[in-house]
Design a protein around this motif. Structure first.
Motif, PDB file in Angstrom:
ATOM      1  N   ASP A 186       1.152  -0.812  -0.061  1.00 33.47           N
ATOM      2  CA  ASP A 186      -0.187   0.394  -0.394  1.00 33.47           C
ATOM      3  C   ASP A 186       0.836   1.045  -0.241  1.00 33.47           C
ATOM      4  O   ASP A 186       2.324   0.864   0.259  1.00 33.47           O
ATOM      5  N   ARG A 187       0.452   2.249   0.111  1.00 32.82           N
ATOM      6  CA  ARG A 187       1.061   3.764   0.131  1.00 32.82           C
ATOM      7  C   ARG A 187       1.924   3.874   1.400  1.00 32.82           C
ATOM      8  O   ARG A 187       3.335   4.083   0.697  1.00 32.82           O
ATOM      9  N   GLU A 188       1.104   3.424   2.102  1.00 29.65           N
ATOM     10  CA  GLU A 188       2.808   3.563   3.142  1.00 29.65           C
ATOM     11  C   GLU A 188       3.542   2.522   2.874  1.00 29.65           C
ATOM     12  O   GLU A 188       4.462   2.974   3.625  1.00 29.65           O
ATOM     13  N   ASP A 189       3.390   1.188   2.734  1.00 33.35           N
ATOM     14  CA  ASP A 189       4.736   1.032   2.167  1.00 33.35           C
ATOM     15  C   ASP A 189       5.793   1.411   1.374  1.00 33.35           C
ATOM     16  O   ASP A 189       6.547   1.753   1.686  1.00 33.35           O
ATOM     17  N   ARG A 190       5.079   1.569   0.164  1.00 30.51           N
ATOM     18  CA  ARG A 190       5.504   2.328  -0.066  1.00 30.51           C
ATOM     19  C   ARG A 190       6.064   3.574  -0.197  1.00 30.51           C
ATOM     20  O   ARG A 190       8.240   3.784  -0.541  1.00 30.51           O
ATOM     21  N   ASN A 191       5.641   4.492   0.733  1.00 31.44           N
ATOM     22  CA  ASN A 191       6.685   5.695   1.464  1.00 31.44           C
ATOM     23  C   ASN A 191       7.419   5.354   2.219  1.00 31.44           C
ATOM     24  O   ASN A 191       8.929   5.605   1.999  1.00 31.44           O
ATOM     25  N   ARG A 192       7.176   4.374   2.905  1.00 32.01           N
ATOM     26  CA  ARG A 192       8.148   3.502   4.362  1.00 32.01           C
ATOM     27  C   ARG A 192       9.904   3.197   2.893  1.00 32.01           C
ATOM     28  O   ARG A 192      11.345   3.041   3.473  1.00 32.01           O
ATOM     29  N   SER A 193       9.595   2.624   1.802  1.00 29.22           N
ATOM     30  CA  SER A 193      10.208   2.059   1.149  1.00 29.22           C
ATOM     31  C   SER A 193      11.293   2.912   0.581  1.00 29.22           C
ATOM     32  O   SER A 193      12.141   3.180   0.878  1.00 29.22           O
ATOM     33  N   ARG A 194      10.278   3.453  -0.171  1.00 25.71           N
ATOM     34  CA  ARG A 194      11.532   5.121  -0.761  1.00 25.71           C
ATOM     35  C   ARG A 194      12.156   5.723   0.573  1.00 25.71           C
ATOM     36  O   ARG A 194      13.396   6.474   0.506  1.00 25.71           O
ATOM     37  N   ALA A 195      11.661   6.202   1.852  1.00 24.95           N
ATOM     38  CA  ALA A 195      12.851   6.814   2.799  1.00 24.95           C
ATOM     39  C   ALA A 195      13.792   5.945   3.269  1.00 24.95           C
ATOM     40  O   ALA A 195      14.826   5.958   3.761  1.00 24.95           O
ATOM     41  N   ALA A 196      13.716   4.563   2.640  1.00 27.05           N
ATOM     42  CA  ALA A 196      14.724   4.144   3.406  1.00 27.05           C
ATOM     43  C   ALA A 196      15.741   3.570   2.311  1.00 27.05           C
ATOM     44  O   ALA A 196      16.182   2.596   2.016  1.00 27.05           O
ATOM     45  N   ASP A 197      15.026   3.928   1.139  1.00 28.47           N
ATOM     46  CA  ASP A 197      16.255   4.463  -0.369  1.00 28.47           C
ATOM     47  C   ASP A 197      16.425   2.966  -0.734  1.00 28.47           C
ATOM     48  O   ASP A 197      17.327   2.400  -1.708  1.00 28.47           O
ATOM     49  N   LEU A 198      15.401   2.192  -0.529  1.00 27.57           N
ATOM     50  CA  LEU A 198      14.621   1.124  -1.136  1.00 27.57           C
ATOM     51  C   LEU A 198      14.323   1.341  -2.757  1.00 27.57           C
ATOM     52  O   LEU A 198      13.874   2.434  -2.818  1.00 27.57           O
ATOM     53  N   VAL A 199      14.323   0.750  -4.077  1.00 29.72           N
ATOM     54  CA  VAL A 199      13.816   0.773  -4.969  1.00 29.72           C
ATOM     55  C   VAL A 199      12.280  -0.724  -5.160  1.00 29.72           C
ATOM     56  O   VAL A 199      13.096  -1.661  -5.380  1.00 29.72           O
ATOM     57  N   ILE A 200      11.060   0.116  -5.444  1.00 34.88           N
ATOM     58  CA  ILE A 200      10.227  -0.378  -5.857  1.00 34.88           C
ATOM     59  C   ILE A 200       9.892  -0.537  -7.095  1.00 34.88           C
ATOM     60  O   ILE A 200       9.571  -0.099  -8.194  1.00 34.88           O
ATOM     61  N   GLU A 201       9.867  -2.246  -8.187  1.00 36.60           N
ATOM     62  CA  GLU A 201       9.682  -1.958  -9.966  1.00 36.60           C
ATOM     63  C   GLU A 201       8.703  -3.078  -9.958  1.00 36.60           C
ATOM     64  O   GLU A 201       9.098  -4.153  -8.685  1.00 36.60           O
ATOM     65  N   PRO A 202       8.146  -2.980 -11.131  1.00 35.86           N
ATOM     66  CA  PRO A 202       6.845  -4.038 -11.511  1.00 35.86           C
ATOM     67  C   PRO A 202       7.875  -5.007 -11.585  1.00 35.86           C
ATOM     68  O   PRO A 202       8.718  -4.919 -12.267  1.00 35.86           O
ATOM     69  N   VAL A 203       7.178  -6.233 -12.328  1.00 38.69           N
ATOM     70  CA  VAL A 203       7.601  -7.776 -12.260  1.00 38.69           C
ATOM     71  C   VAL A 203       6.561  -7.462 -13.563  1.00 38.69           C
ATOM     72  O   VAL A 203       5.028  -7.672 -13.494  1.00 38.69           O
ATOM     73  N   SER A 204       6.629  -7.851 -14.980  1.00 34.51           N
ATOM     74  CA  SER A 204       5.984  -8.609 -15.914  1.00 34.51           C
ATOM     75  C   SER A 204       5.672  -9.908 -15.320  1.00 34.51           C
ATOM     76  O   SER A 204       5.986 -11.332 -14.822  1.00 34.51           O
TER      77      SER A 204
END
Ligand SMILES: Nc1ncnc2c1ncn2[C@@H]1O[C@H](COP(=O)(O)OP(=O)(O)OP(=O)(O)O)[C@@H](O)[C@H]1O
Length: 306
Positions: A257-275
């Motif tokens: 969810d949005r919170e997970d994504r924000n948390r990831s961004r704050a921790a300098d993680l990259v989240i990418e979609p998967v085909s």
């Protein structure tokens, strides 16, 4: 409503378990992809659906009835498989036979498809090239407009242009004449946009089931420092991971969810979609965490109720 319902289906040959306790369903008026590696059990499953093959145990229902030797059910189905053998007759006679078997047969649509695939009506089908043979199956499958159409790897030898013609005609006709289509294929990226639901089998077991959009949205790779990745991934299903020098790249099933994504961004993680293709490859037991036994087809991923 489900057109196909399968419960605890097992098919054993001598020493080989081709299907191992599979439960799934196929929703009415969807295009469902049946995906999996060579020998996964796709053809066996489709043959059982089409009443061409017996099961060892379990329950199979198509339009609410057992399809085995059931003329009532089989008349509502069209089954197209790779390497189909045709009698030694001219192609136009094969089309005529198609019209006798299928109550919703559309002769005009058949003629248009014959034109699209440039098939010679007066030549015996046995003299057709491999690609032309595949096109015959596609013409029969589409023009039958059967309530349930099963395509098992229908395009052996078909070139890219002809395959695109198949996808285009299928989508356009399906939009006008909704019906249920099950398509087994290895060309996952090509058909990705066509599929509404996805079933992935591996070593005879269902390892992934759900709507294609949902699965695409839910599967992501998370990369960055190992500890931060582990923190975000938490208890989610891990389909694949690579660790190198304190960094990790993990393919995982969400939801994110949005919170997970924000948390990831704050921790300098990259989240990418998967085909879809990557997802199927990783879910199909290439090693590590993927494949049967991961519980990937467990309740939380199932948009298609079993
Ligand atoms: N008649 C049979 N006798 C013995 N084993 C069989 C028979 N039919 C299928 N099998 C075995 O069952 C397993 C599943 O085969 P199946 O043809 O269903 O796989 P598939 O997913 O369609 O593969 P592919 O993508 O290569 O066509 C394989 O191990 C195969 O060898």
């Amino acid at each position: 409503m489900a057109v196909v319902e399968i419960e605890h289906l097992t098919r054993r040959y001598r020493g080989i378990t081709a299907l191992d306790d599979i439960s799934l369903s196929v929703r009415e008026h969807t295009i469902t992809g049946l995906l999996g590696r060579n020998g996964a059990g796709k053809t066996t499953l489709m043959r059982i659906l089409a009443g061409h093959e017996f099961r060892t145990s379990g329950r199979v229902s198509v339009f609410g009835e057992d399809p085995t030797e059931n003329e009532r059910v089989l008349r509502r189905m069209s089954v197209v498989r790779e390497g189909q053998i045709y009698p030694d007759i001219k192609f136009k006679r094969v089309l005529e036979a198609g019209s006798w078997f299928h109550p919703h047969w559309d002769a005009d649509f058949a003629a248009q498809l014959v034109d699209d695939f440039q098939l010679p009506l007066n030549r015996p089908v046995k003299k057709f090239s491999r690609g032309m043979m595949s096109a015959v199956g596609i013409v029969l499958g589409l023009a039958s407009r059967a309530e349930l159409t099963v395509f098992d790897e229908p395009y052996l030898g078909l070139d890219a242009v002809a395959r695109q013609t198949f996808y285009d005609r299928l989508l356009a006709d399906y939009a006008e004449h909704p019906r249920t289509v099950v398509l087994s294929t290895h060309l996952i990226d090509e058909v990705g946009d066509l599929l509404e639901d996805v079933l992935v089998i591996d070593h005879g077991r269902l390892v992934l089931a759900g709507s294609a959009d949902d699965l695409r949205e839910r599967a992501v790779t998370v990369s960055g420092p190992t500890a931060a990745v582990a923190d975000v991934v938490g208890r989610r299903k891990v389909l694949h991971r690579q660790d190198l020098g304190g960094r990790s790249k993990v393919m995982v099933l969400g939801p994110f969810d949005r919170e997970d994504r924000n948390r990831s961004r704050a921790a300098d993680l990259v989240i990418e979609p998967v085909s879809l293709q990557q997802l199927v490859v990783r879910a199909s037991g290439t090693g590590a965490e993927g494949g049967a036994g991961t519980g990937v087809a467990g309740d939380e991923t199932k948009a298609v109720p079993a």
